[in-house]
Design a protein around this motif. Sequence first.
Motif, PDB file in Angstrom:
ATOM      1  N   UNK A   1       0.942  -1.342  -0.013  1.00  0.00           N
ATOM      2  CA  UNK A   1       0.126  -0.016  -0.001  1.00  0.00           C
ATOM      3  C   UNK A   1       0.994   1.116  -0.016  1.00  0.00           C
ATOM      4  N   UNK A   2       0.436   2.247  -0.772  1.00  0.00           N
ATOM      5  CA  UNK A   2       1.209   3.543  -0.909  1.00  0.00           C
ATOM      6  C   UNK A   2       0.356   4.780  -0.664  1.00  0.00           C
ATOM      7  N   UNK A   3       0.722   5.752  -0.428  1.00  0.00           N
ATOM      8  CA  UNK A   3       0.040   7.168  -0.434  1.00  0.00           C
ATOM      9  C   UNK A   3       0.361   7.982  -1.847  1.00  0.00           C
ATOM     10  N   UNK A   4      -0.523   8.141  -2.399  1.00  0.00           N
ATOM     11  CA  UNK A   4      -0.430   8.926  -3.679  1.00  0.00           C
ATOM     12  C   UNK A   4      -0.481  10.441  -3.574  1.00  0.00           C
ATOM     13  N   UNK A   5       0.291  11.038  -4.239  1.00  0.00           N
ATOM     14  CA  UNK A   5       0.182  12.664  -4.129  1.00  0.00           C
ATOM     15  C   UNK A   5       0.287  13.229  -5.474  1.00  0.00           C
ATOM     16  N   UNK A   6      -0.170  14.373  -5.836  1.00  0.00           N
ATOM     17  CA  UNK A   6       0.173  15.134  -6.973  1.00  0.00           C
ATOM     18  C   UNK A   6      -0.113  16.676  -6.761  1.00  0.00           C
ATOM     19  N   UNK A   7       1.006  17.405  -7.237  1.00  0.00           N
ATOM     20  CA  UNK A   7       0.944  18.980  -7.282  1.00  0.00           C
ATOM     21  C   UNK A   7       1.068  19.473  -8.750  1.00  0.00           C
ATOM     22  N   UNK A   8       0.043  20.305  -9.191  1.00  0.00           N
ATOM     23  CA  UNK A   8       0.441  20.897 -10.424  1.00  0.00           C
ATOM     24  C   UNK A   8       0.146  22.167 -10.412  1.00  0.00           C
ATOM     25  N   UNK A   9       0.936  23.158 -10.944  1.00  0.00           N
ATOM     26  CA  UNK A   9       1.033  24.654 -11.144  1.00  0.00           C
ATOM     27  C   UNK A   9       0.940  24.937 -12.327  1.00  0.00           C
ATOM     28  N   UNK A  10       0.260  25.904 -12.930  1.00  0.00           N
ATOM     29  CA  UNK A  10      -0.080  26.158 -14.309  1.00  0.00           C
ATOM     30  C   UNK A  10       0.037  27.707 -14.293  1.00  0.00           C
ATOM     31  N   UNK A  11       1.204  28.206 -14.802  1.00  0.00           N
ATOM     32  CA  UNK A  11       1.506  29.603 -15.016  1.00  0.00           C
ATOM     33  C   UNK A  11       0.926  30.208 -15.964  1.00  0.00           C
ATOM     34  N   UNK A  12       0.670  29.342 -17.085  1.00  0.00           N
ATOM     35  CA  UNK A  12       0.010  29.767 -18.300  1.00  0.00           C
ATOM     36  C   UNK A  12      -0.955  28.762 -18.774  1.00  0.00           C
ATOM     37  N   UNK A  13      -1.419  29.158 -19.942  1.00  0.00           N
ATOM     38  CA  UNK A  13      -2.334  28.459 -20.792  1.00  0.00           C
ATOM     39  C   UNK A  13      -2.075  26.981 -21.216  1.00  0.00           C
ATOM     40  N   UNK A  14      -0.579  26.898 -21.515  1.00  0.00           N
ATOM     41  CA  UNK A  14      -0.476  25.562 -21.999  1.00  0.00           C
ATOM     42  C   UNK A  14       0.828  24.870 -21.067  1.00  0.00           C
ATOM     43  N   UNK A  15       1.445  25.470 -20.311  1.00  0.00           N
ATOM     44  CA  UNK A  15       2.809  25.100 -19.191  1.00  0.00           C
ATOM     45  C   UNK A  15       2.002  24.628 -17.887  1.00  0.00           C
ATOM     46  N   UNK A  16       2.608  23.720 -17.607  1.00  0.00           N
ATOM     47  CA  UNK A  16       2.171  23.157 -16.141  1.00  0.00           C
ATOM     48  C   UNK A  16       3.644  22.408 -15.519  1.00  0.00           C
ATOM     49  N   UNK A  17       3.917  22.834 -14.148  1.00  0.00           N
ATOM     50  CA  UNK A  17       4.916  22.265 -13.472  1.00  0.00           C
ATOM     51  C   UNK A  17       4.293  21.228 -12.473  1.00  0.00           C
ATOM     52  N   UNK A  18       4.907  19.840 -12.565  1.00  0.00           N
ATOM     53  CA  UNK A  18       4.567  18.659 -12.141  1.00  0.00           C
ATOM     54  C   UNK A  18       5.302  18.006 -10.749  1.00  0.00           C
ATOM     55  N   UNK A  19       4.583  17.812  -9.647  1.00  0.00           N
ATOM     56  CA  UNK A  19       5.478  17.047  -8.876  1.00  0.00           C
ATOM     57  C   UNK A  19       4.425  16.073  -8.367  1.00  0.00           C
ATOM     58  N   UNK A  20       4.729  14.741  -8.765  1.00  0.00           N
ATOM     59  CA  UNK A  20       3.756  13.616  -8.326  1.00  0.00           C
ATOM     60  C   UNK A  20       4.410  12.386  -8.154  1.00  0.00           C
ATOM     61  N   UNK A  21       3.651  11.471  -7.533  1.00  0.00           N
ATOM     62  CA  UNK A  21       4.257  10.304  -7.090  1.00  0.00           C
ATOM     63  C   UNK A  21       3.605   9.158  -6.153  1.00  0.00           C
ATOM     64  N   UNK A  22       3.982   8.176  -5.783  1.00  0.00           N
ATOM     65  CA  UNK A  22       3.728   7.464  -4.843  1.00  0.00           C
ATOM     66  C   UNK A  22       4.713   7.019  -3.759  1.00  0.00           C
ATOM     67  N   UNK A  23       4.515   7.026  -2.373  1.00  0.00           N
ATOM     68  CA  UNK A  23       5.503   6.731  -1.303  1.00  0.00           C
ATOM     69  C   UNK A  23       4.802   6.311  -0.054  1.00  0.00           C
ATOM     70  N   UNK A  24       5.634   5.607   0.566  1.00  0.00           N
ATOM     71  CA  UNK A  24       5.377   5.058   1.891  1.00  0.00           C
ATOM     72  C   UNK A  24       6.436   4.433   2.618  1.00  0.00           C
TER      73      UNK A  24
END
Length: 245
Positions: free
Chosen positions: A165-188
Amino acid sequence: MTLRLITICLLLSAFQPLRAQFRLDLEGGLVFGTKYNDIRISGTSGTLIDVSDQLSVKPQVFYRLRAGYTIANRHTISALYAPLTVNYDGLFDQDVNFNNAIYRRNEDVSVNYKFNSYRLTYRYDFVANERWKVGAGLTGKIRDADVRYRNASNDQHFSNVGFVPLVNFYVGYKPGEHWTAILEGDALASKFGRAEDIFAGISYHINPNLGIKLGYRVVEGGADNDQIYNFTWINYASAGLLISF
């Protein structure tokens, strides 16, 4: 199993309102090294050795497939198939006991390290606006692992299949219409071991239905028990195609 999950998601999409969305994340790239790969089998009587330190590893192409289904912009169910094999070769500088077979120092040896992963995830996005998407959830992971040592005298392997079993997480930041900075994963982490599979990168959406992503992925963790001691850190250079329906 993964194909069945994808089929279920496709069937469900036919009966959901327009606010539901089906996504495919096709990722590939290069496994360009392992920071460490400490192996001892068995976990009590084998020889502990860092195969990435004593042997050479060649860059390895990898791929993974995630199919996801998002409802009402906040609830996401996804299935992941992530095969992985890393190959090492060279000479040990000591005699090594692996699975009750002795591999002599200064003899040519190859190590095949397989760690396939099958995962089913539910994530809830508690922030979902034009700029930010932040969510967390739970992942059920089935690992299909196999370690194989081979030289002129011996050919031994050890397989291990189990549920994590793992904990899932997602963080996305969209500074403009087309671009997104992403940090995501599974961890425990627990007293029995730990597991982390984390991606950091950017995506560019050509249109609402098609995008590309680039970034770095790390898989780290392992287990310590009577059967096996294994902890590894694997580095990926990653690129992907994002498709939405």
